[in-house]
Design an enzyme around this catalytic site. Sequence first.
Site, mmCIF file in Angstrom:
data_model
loop_
_atom_site.group_PDB
_atom_site.id
_atom_site.type_symbol
_atom_site.label_atom_id
_atom_site.label_comp_id
_atom_site.label_asym_id
_atom_site.label_seq_id
_atom_site.Cartn_x
_atom_site.Cartn_y
_atom_site.Cartn_z
ATOM 1 N N GLU A 49 -0.680 1.237 -5.744
ATOM 2 C CA GLU A 49 -0.646 0.129 -4.771
ATOM 3 C C GLU A 49 -0.258 -1.301 -5.825
ATOM 4 O O GLU A 49 -1.547 -1.730 -6.193
ATOM 5 C CB GLU A 49 -1.612 -0.163 -3.841
ATOM 6 C CG GLU A 49 -1.923 1.249 -2.958
ATOM 7 C CD GLU A 49 -3.277 1.328 -2.404
ATOM 8 O OE1 GLU A 49 -4.035 0.363 -2.403
ATOM 9 O OE2 GLU A 49 -3.639 2.584 -2.036
ATOM 10 N N HIS A 108 0.733 -1.268 -0.161
ATOM 11 C CA HIS A 108 -0.107 0.039 0.021
ATOM 12 C C HIS A 108 0.902 1.166 -0.014
ATOM 13 O O HIS A 108 0.968 1.940 1.041
ATOM 14 C CB HIS A 108 -1.013 0.033 1.238
ATOM 15 C CG HIS A 108 -2.106 0.979 1.195
ATOM 16 N ND1 HIS A 108 -1.958 2.194 0.989
ATOM 17 C CD2 HIS A 108 -3.337 0.636 1.156
ATOM 18 C CE1 HIS A 108 -3.436 2.667 1.252
ATOM 19 N NE2 HIS A 108 -4.376 1.694 1.062
HETATM 20 O O1 TA6 Z 1 -6.103 1.063 -1.116
HETATM 21 C C1 TA6 Z 1 -7.208 1.993 -1.341
HETATM 22 C C2 TA6 Z 1 -8.160 1.854 0.125
HETATM 23 O O2 TA6 Z 1 -8.544 0.395 0.215
HETATM 24 C C3 TA6 Z 1 -9.250 2.812 0.052
HETATM 25 O O3 TA6 Z 1 -10.526 2.430 0.115
HETATM 26 C C4 TA6 Z 1 -8.999 3.497 1.465
HETATM 27 O O4 TA6 Z 1 -9.720 2.776 2.690
HETATM 28 C C5 TA6 Z 1 -7.510 3.256 1.774
HETATM 29 O O5 TA6 Z 1 -7.386 2.014 1.394
HETATM 30 C C6 TA6 Z 1 -6.978 3.563 3.244
HETATM 31 O O6 TA6 Z 1 -7.688 2.400 4.141
HETATM 32 P P1 TA6 Z 1 -7.133 2.571 5.587
HETATM 33 O O7 TA6 Z 1 -7.676 1.160 6.361
HETATM 34 O O8 TA6 Z 1 -5.547 2.623 5.666
HETATM 35 O O9 TA6 Z 1 -7.775 3.738 6.029
#
Ligand code: TA6
Length: 300
Positions: A273, A170
């Site tokens: 990501e 991520h």
């Molecule tokens: O990777 C994108 C995502 O799935 C978004 O939907 C948003 O929720 C982001 O991850 C961040 O997620 P988090 O659980 O770190 O707030």
Amino acid sequence: MVNPFIATSKTFFKMPIDQTDDKVILTSSDGKNSVTVLLYGATIISWKLNGKEQLWLSENAKLDGSKAVRGGIPLVFPVFGPPPKELADKGFVQHGFARVSTWELLGATGDNEIQLGLGPENVSDEKMKAAWPFDFTLIYSVKLDGEKLHTKISIENTDSKEFEFNWLFHTYFRINEIENTTVKGLNGVVVTDKVSKSDYTEEQDNVAIKQEVDRVYSSAGSNVVIQDGNSPLFTVERQNLSDVVVWNPWTEKANGMSDFTPKDGFHKMLCIEAGSVSKFNKLAPNNKWEASQVIQSHKL
Ligand code: TA6
């Protein structure tokens, strides 16, 4: 069980490695480049080239193990996004337990690479462990290579039952200005767009980010390039990671995240990501699954 046959941290390092109780810093022999890994989540919280930070980290990202780190490179396993209901009902959280568990530093495996490991014994959240009751070994390799950063994951099923999983890096890239930023290499790719709640095929050669974006590009082809105007900022090369998630929270979602500061910080970050998330991967007992991303900075 984490694989015991990895060089211990006593291995001679050709590149200096500094370890404190909660993080490890790998520095290039010329002292110019470094990567800092928080043992909590094995989260890369800094990657510097010539002393210049390449990743975005929220100013009040929690680095004390109280919650997943807002920025750097959190690791998503075994579930991407909101967990399926049967797991959620048992206390499973978004993006799984890898990013909220404390990994073990296994040591150096070369002159510029370290490895970290995670097994069920490292997952402190008993509810999550009970919800996903499999034996596994994750070995995470982080390697400095000039202006490139290699991150590789090896997932071994050490259980007697098959399990299925997602994996994703991520990565929060530090950019100059989101309004001047585009992403090349996604045209022709099928998109699941969580903002418009629609599926479509990307038609743009250079995808602009002018509002909240939360998209899964499935089976994306070649490398993806983050551009500032016409200049490349980062290249993301993937091995065995078919999907690319593109995320920028924009104003409203940034305001809604207490650990996202400064609130206008979304102008300076973009998540690209690399993952395997559009479907679950099945892994049979005693089998391994490996994947990696190589990110190259052109911001020198
Ligand atoms: O990777 C994108 C995502 O799935 C978004 O939907 C948003 O929720 C982001 O991850 C961040 O997620 P988090 O659980 O770190 O707030």
